[in-house]
Design a protein around this motif. Structure first.
Motif, PDB file in Angstrom:
ATOM      1  N   GLU A 108       0.857  -1.170   0.000  1.00  0.00           N
ATOM      2  CA  GLU A 108       0.000   0.000   0.000  1.00  0.00           C
ATOM      3  C   GLU A 108       0.898   1.225   0.000  1.00  0.00           C
ATOM      4  O   GLU A 108       2.037   1.177   0.448  1.00  0.00           O
ATOM      5  CB  GLU A 108      -0.921   0.004   1.228  1.00  0.00           C
ATOM      6  CG  GLU A 108      -1.899  -1.155   1.260  1.00  0.00           C
ATOM      7  CD  GLU A 108      -2.872  -1.069   2.425  1.00  0.00           C
ATOM      8  OE1 GLU A 108      -3.468   0.021   2.617  1.00  0.00           O
ATOM      9  OE2 GLU A 108      -3.016  -2.072   3.140  1.00  0.00           O
ATOM     10  N   ARG A 109       0.360   2.343  -0.523  1.00  0.00           N
ATOM     11  CA  ARG A 109       1.152   3.568  -0.571  1.00  0.00           C
ATOM     12  C   ARG A 109       0.246   4.762  -0.327  1.00  0.00           C
ATOM     13  O   ARG A 109      -0.956   4.703  -0.577  1.00  0.00           O
ATOM     14  CB  ARG A 109       1.863   3.712  -1.919  1.00  0.00           C
ATOM     15  CG  ARG A 109       0.952   4.189  -3.040  1.00  0.00           C
ATOM     16  CD  ARG A 109       1.504   4.037  -4.430  1.00  0.00           C
ATOM     17  NE  ARG A 109       2.740   4.751  -4.676  1.00  0.00           N
ATOM     18  CZ  ARG A 109       3.307   4.834  -5.896  1.00  0.00           C
ATOM     19  NH1 ARG A 109       2.701   4.262  -6.942  1.00  0.00           N
ATOM     20  NH2 ARG A 109       4.440   5.474  -6.059  1.00  0.00           N
ATOM     21  N   ILE A 110       0.860   5.853   0.122  1.00  0.00           N
ATOM     22  CA  ILE A 110       0.140   7.111   0.272  1.00  0.00           C
ATOM     23  C   ILE A 110       1.065   8.257  -0.140  1.00  0.00           C
ATOM     24  O   ILE A 110       2.259   8.240   0.160  1.00  0.00           O
ATOM     25  CB  ILE A 110      -0.378   7.325   1.714  1.00  0.00           C
ATOM     26  CG1 ILE A 110      -1.280   8.554   1.773  1.00  0.00           C
ATOM     27  CG2 ILE A 110       0.757   7.418   2.714  1.00  0.00           C
ATOM     28  CD1 ILE A 110      -2.049   8.689   3.075  1.00  0.00           C
ATOM     29  N   TYR A 111       0.502   9.220  -0.873  1.00  0.00           N
ATOM     30  CA  TYR A 111       1.248  10.393  -1.300  1.00  0.00           C
ATOM     31  C   TYR A 111       1.011  11.552  -0.332  1.00  0.00           C
ATOM     32  O   TYR A 111      -0.095  11.721   0.196  1.00  0.00           O
ATOM     33  CB  TYR A 111       0.798  10.864  -2.683  1.00  0.00           C
ATOM     34  CG  TYR A 111       1.098   9.931  -3.826  1.00  0.00           C
ATOM     35  CD1 TYR A 111       2.386   9.463  -4.051  1.00  0.00           C
ATOM     36  CD2 TYR A 111       0.096   9.550  -4.709  1.00  0.00           C
ATOM     37  CE1 TYR A 111       2.658   8.628  -5.124  1.00  0.00           C
ATOM     38  CE2 TYR A 111       0.355   8.724  -5.786  1.00  0.00           C
ATOM     39  CZ  TYR A 111       1.640   8.261  -5.983  1.00  0.00           C
ATOM     40  OH  TYR A 111       1.901   7.447  -7.040  1.00  0.00           O
ATOM     41  N   SER A 112       2.035  12.369  -0.142  1.00  0.00           N
ATOM     42  CA  SER A 112       1.878  13.632   0.570  1.00  0.00           C
ATOM     43  C   SER A 112       2.837  14.636  -0.057  1.00  0.00           C
ATOM     44  O   SER A 112       3.605  14.295  -0.966  1.00  0.00           O
ATOM     45  CB  SER A 112       2.148  13.468   2.069  1.00  0.00           C
ATOM     46  OG  SER A 112       3.439  12.939   2.301  1.00  0.00           O
TER      47      SER A 112
END
Length: 249
Positions: free
Chosen positions: A164-168
């Motif tokens: 899983e990944r998340i951008y910021s």
């Protein structure tokens, strides 16, 4: 100068967590090789691709008769590249801030990864890329677009294969932040952080390195609401754009 500590663990884990989709990307890689030749706009015979990963684009260009040399830091990616590549590709493992080559190339490229480290690091790298270019040579570099990562991608989360990944977005330092974790170990996060540049900012940095931008090619963009990817977006909204460079001095 030492490469950022996150680089090897991030790209090593990313490679291990993603399924091998290269066979499915054959037509895309072929188109990308054709696009690179079109963007250069002149006949070239030799090319150095740094941050080359598993060498996918090098193999596509090798099939077009280009004499390819690659440089990659992460041992697992270099090993995969050597297993998959023909002997005609000259594969090197090392840090592009310290590695040396005995020859120069018609084209030097850095796709999907420019922005590691500080602005001074980027300036050092641009000067090194210039030293690897023949006097009449070119460079192609993908530059991350701050507007996309600030206004479109920030906060987006997704699942990809085992990960899983998340951008910021780091507004103070104008950096895209891309954090990954294995779905079975969410507490063990690896993160890449890449400096984003406006056209004016990267133009000024290239000028300091003795390079001039002669072409700008907008890349694609993801519509997260529709979960659809557009291969070519407007310069203001693409996730990255490619610049073509020549030597100024």
């Amino acid at each position: 100068m030492t490469t950022n500590e996150w680089v090897i663990p991030f790209y090593k884990n990313q490679f291990e967590w993603l399924r091998d989709i290269e066979p499915e990307m054959a037509s895309y890689l072929q188109k990308d090789a054709e696009k690179i030749e079109e963007q250069i706009g002149a006949r070239f015979e030799s090319m150095l691709d740094i941050g080359a990963g598993i060498g996918s684009i090098a193999r596509a260009l090798d099939a077009h008769g280009i004499t390819m040399t690659t440089l990659e830091l992460v041992p697992e990616l270099v090993e995969a590249s050597r297993l998959r590549s023909p002997k005609t590709i000259d594969i090197h493992m090392g840090d592009f801030y310290t590695y040396t080559f005995p020859t120069q190339f018609d084209v030097v490229s850095y796709f999907d990864g420019f922005g590691i480290g500080t602005d001074d690091d980027q300036l050092t790298l641009l000067k090194r890329m210039k030293s690897w270019m023949k006097n009449e040579g070119f460079a192609l570099i993908d530059i991350y677009n701050p507007n996309y990562w600030r206004t479109i991608a920030a906060g987006q989360k997704m699942k990809i294969d085992e990960a899983e990944r998340i951008y910021s977005f780091d507004e103070e330092n104008c950096r895209m932040i891309d954090s990954w974790w294995h779905n079975e170990n969410p507490e063990e996060v690896v993160t890449q952080s890449l400096r984003c540049y406006t056209v004016d900012e990267i133009s000024a940095l290239c000028k300091k390195a003795g390079l001039t931008i002669t072409g700008i090619f907008p890349g694609g963009a993801m519509d997260f609401d529709k979960w659809a990817y557009t291969e070519t977006a407007a310069l203001s909204s693409c996730l990255s754009y490619r610049i073509k460079l020549i030597k100024t001095t």
